[in-house]
Scaffold this active site. Structure first.
Site, PDB file in Angstrom:
ATOM      1  N   GLU A 132       0.866  -1.220   0.191  1.00 54.57           N
ATOM      2  CA  GLU A 132       0.143  -0.056  -0.076  1.00 54.57           C
ATOM      3  C   GLU A 132       0.835   1.416   0.039  1.00 54.57           C
ATOM      4  O   GLU A 132       0.614   2.092   0.879  1.00 54.57           O
ATOM      5  CB  GLU A 132      -0.894   0.098   1.126  1.00 54.57           C
ATOM      6  CG  GLU A 132      -1.836  -1.347   1.066  1.00 54.57           C
ATOM      7  CD  GLU A 132      -2.907  -1.332   2.222  1.00 54.57           C
ATOM      8  OE1 GLU A 132      -2.409  -0.781   3.261  1.00 54.57           O
ATOM      9  OE2 GLU A 132      -4.151  -2.084   2.323  1.00 54.57           O
ATOM     10  N   ASN A 173       1.956  -4.713  -3.261  1.00 55.43           N
ATOM     11  CA  ASN A 173       0.790  -5.092  -3.054  1.00 55.43           C
ATOM     12  C   ASN A 173       0.033  -3.782  -2.849  1.00 55.43           C
ATOM     13  O   ASN A 173       0.444  -3.031  -2.171  1.00 55.43           O
ATOM     14  CB  ASN A 173       0.617  -5.980  -1.744  1.00 55.43           C
ATOM     15  CG  ASN A 173      -0.452  -6.952  -1.628  1.00 55.43           C
ATOM     16  OD1 ASN A 173      -1.093  -7.414  -2.707  1.00 55.43           O
ATOM     17  ND2 ASN A 173      -0.955  -6.704  -0.591  1.00 55.43           N
ATOM     18  N   HIS A 209     -10.252  -5.981  -2.630  1.00 57.24           N
ATOM     19  CA  HIS A 209     -11.149  -5.522  -1.668  1.00 57.24           C
ATOM     20  C   HIS A 209     -12.043  -4.979  -2.259  1.00 57.24           C
ATOM     21  O   HIS A 209     -12.163  -3.601  -2.180  1.00 57.24           O
ATOM     22  CB  HIS A 209     -10.627  -4.791  -0.359  1.00 57.24           C
ATOM     23  CG  HIS A 209      -9.515  -5.554   0.417  1.00 57.24           C
ATOM     24  ND1 HIS A 209     -10.132  -6.791   1.145  1.00 57.24           N
ATOM     25  CD2 HIS A 209      -8.422  -5.563   0.562  1.00 57.24           C
ATOM     26  CE1 HIS A 209      -8.767  -7.402   1.739  1.00 57.24           C
ATOM     27  NE2 HIS A 209      -7.942  -6.505   1.373  1.00 57.24           N
ATOM     28  N   GLU A 236      -5.969 -10.542  -1.927  1.00 56.57           N
ATOM     29  CA  GLU A 236      -6.806 -10.397  -1.111  1.00 56.57           C
ATOM     30  C   GLU A 236      -8.186 -10.338  -1.295  1.00 56.57           C
ATOM     31  O   GLU A 236      -8.972  -9.589  -0.682  1.00 56.57           O
ATOM     32  CB  GLU A 236      -6.284  -9.198  -0.080  1.00 56.57           C
ATOM     33  CG  GLU A 236      -4.763  -9.154   0.177  1.00 56.57           C
ATOM     34  CD  GLU A 236      -4.418  -7.863   1.186  1.00 56.57           C
ATOM     35  OE1 GLU A 236      -5.144  -7.265   1.925  1.00 56.57           O
ATOM     36  OE2 GLU A 236      -3.209  -7.642   1.439  1.00 56.57           O
ATOM     37  N   ASP A 238     -12.042 -10.059  -1.539  1.00 58.52           N
ATOM     38  CA  ASP A 238     -13.299 -10.349  -0.733  1.00 58.52           C
ATOM     39  C   ASP A 238     -14.124  -9.184  -1.291  1.00 58.52           C
ATOM     40  O   ASP A 238     -13.776  -7.949  -1.890  1.00 58.52           O
ATOM     41  CB  ASP A 238     -13.404 -10.298   0.635  1.00 58.52           C
ATOM     42  CG  ASP A 238     -12.564  -8.910   1.243  1.00 58.52           C
ATOM     43  OD1 ASP A 238     -12.438  -8.002   0.541  1.00 58.52           O
ATOM     44  OD2 ASP A 238     -12.022  -8.915   2.532  1.00 58.52           O
TER      45      ASP A 238
END
Ligand code: XIL
Length: 315
Positions: A132, A173, A209, A236, A238
Site C-alpha cells: 500500500e 501490493n 477488496h 486479498e 473479498d
C-alpha cells in the site's frame, strides 16, 4: 461443485488460496476446510508476519506465531505468500515515533526485511515486500518511510528481500488498482522505474477488496501490469455488501466473484487468487467497514454461498 485449487490448477493457474490468522487455528471445523489443499493450495498469514508482530522492539524478532502458519502450510503442502515487509499500518510505535534520520531508517528497513524474509528463506512462493505505497489519487502515501526516505525505501526493501531469499517472488501490493485509474497508473510508473533502475521486482499484487454491485472486468488493467514484465496475483479478494445479506445480494456477489476470477483467467501472467479468509466468520470487513460484511464465499456457519460457484465458473 469442485475444489477451488484443483479448478484453478486445471485452468493453468499456480494456486487458489486463502488468508488465515493464528486465533482461528483452534477452530477445528474451520481448520479442516482450510487444510484441504485441493480447496486451498496457498495460504497468506493475515497478521502474524507483519512488522508489529515480528519486530515489536528494535532488533528483537519473534516468529512463534508466524511459524505456526508456516507449520500449517508445510503440513498441508500449501504455498505461502509472505505478508508483509514494509507497510504504514500495524507498525510498532518504535518505528513510527522514532524520529530516525534517513540513514538509520534505511538500515532499520534493511534489517527488518532481510531478517523476516531470511527467516522464511525457501518457504515462500512470493512476498508482499511493500504494501500500500500509494494514495487513491496516485500520489505517494506520506508515511514515515516516504517522509524520511522519499521513494527510495521501496528499492531498499526489495534489495534486502532479494539478498535474503533470491528465489521468492518480490511483489508490491495495493488496493484500488483493480481497474484503470490514477492509482493503477502510479503503480505502473513505479514498476517501470524500478525495472529501469535494475531493482528486483517480480509482481504486482492486486488486493481486490471490492463491493458487491461495483465490480467490473479487470482484464485490461491486469494486462497493463503484465505488459511491463511482471506477473500479477489477486492477493486479498473479498466482495462486501451492506448488511443484511439478501438472496439478491448473494446472487450479485456470485456474478462479481465470477467477474474477478475470469479477469485473472484471461491474463496468462495472473498466476493465482487469494481470498482474504474464506469465511465470514473471520472476515476483517465488519470490524473495518461499519454496517458491511458477508464478503467471503463461505458464510459464518462455514457453509458455501453462491459466490463459491461464481469462483468455479470464472476459471
Ligand atoms: C487486515 C487483517 O485482516 C485484520 O485482521 C487486521 O486487523 C488489519 O489488517 N490490506 C492488507 C491486509 O494488506 O494486511 C489487511 O489485513 C487488510 C487490508
Amino acid at each position: 461443485t469442485g475444489k477451488l485449487h484443483t479448478v484453478a490448477k486445471a485452468a493453468g493457474k499456480t494456486y487458489f488460496g486463502s488468508a488465515t490468522d493464528n486465533p482461528e487455528l483452534t477452530d477445528s471445523p474451520y481448520v479442516a476446510i482450510l487444510s484441504d489443499n485441493t480447496m486451498f493450495g496457498q495460504i497468506t498469514p493475515g497478521n502474524s508476519w507483519k512488522w508489529d508482530a515480528t519486530e515489536p522492539s528494535r532488533g528483537t524478532f519473534t516468529f512463534t506465531a508466524g511459524d505456526a502458519i508456516l507449520s500449517l502450510a508445510q503440513k498441508n503442502s500449501q504455498l505461502l505468500r509472505g505478508h508483509n515487509c514494509v507497510w504504514y499500518n500495524q507498525l510498532p510505535s518504535w518505528v513510527t515515533s522514532g524520529n530516525f534520520d534517513a540513514a538509520t531508517l534505511q538500515s532499520i528497513i534493511t534489517t527488518h526485511c532481510s531478517t523476516i524474509v531470511g527467516h522464511y528463506k525457501g518457504d515462500t512462493y512470493s512476498w508482499d515486500v511493500v504494501n500500500e505505497p500509494f494514495n487513491d489519487d496516485g500520489t505517494w502515501r506520506t508515511d514515515v518511510f516516504y517522509n524520511t526516505l522519499n521513494t527510495s525505501y521501496v528499492a531498499t526493501a526489495l534489495n534486502a528481500a532479494k539478498s535474503a531469499d533470491s528465489a521468492t517472488k518480490l511483489y508490491i501490493n495495493d488496493y484500488n488498482i483493480e481497474t484503470a485509474g490514477a492509482k493503477s497508473t502510479a503503480m505502473q510508473n513505479l514498476v517501470k522505474s524500478l525495472k529501469s533502475a535494475g531493482t528486483p521486482i517480480d509482481g504486482v499484487g492486486v488486493q481486490g477488496h471490492l463491493i458487491v454491485g461495483e465490480v467490473s472486468s479487470m482484464t485490461s488493467n491486469l494486462a497493463a501490469f503484465t505488459a511491463l514484465g511482471v506477473e500479477v496475483a489477486i492477493t486479498e479478494l473479498d466482495i462486501r455488501m451492506t448488511l443484511p445479506a439478501t438472496a439478491a445480494l448473494y446472487a450479485q456477489q456470485k456474478t462479481d466473484y465470477q467477474t474477478v476470477i475470469s479477469s485473472c483467467q484471461a491474463v496468462a501472467e495472473c498466476i493465482g487468487v487469494t481470498i482474504w479468509d474464506y469465511t465470514d466468520k473471520y472476515s476483517w470487513v465488519p470490524a473495518t467497514f461499519s454496517g458491511q460484511g458477508g464478503a467471503c464465499p463461505w458464510d459464518a456457519s462455514l457453509l458455501k454461498k453462491p459466490a463459491f460457484d461464481g469462483i468455479v465458473n470464472g476459471f
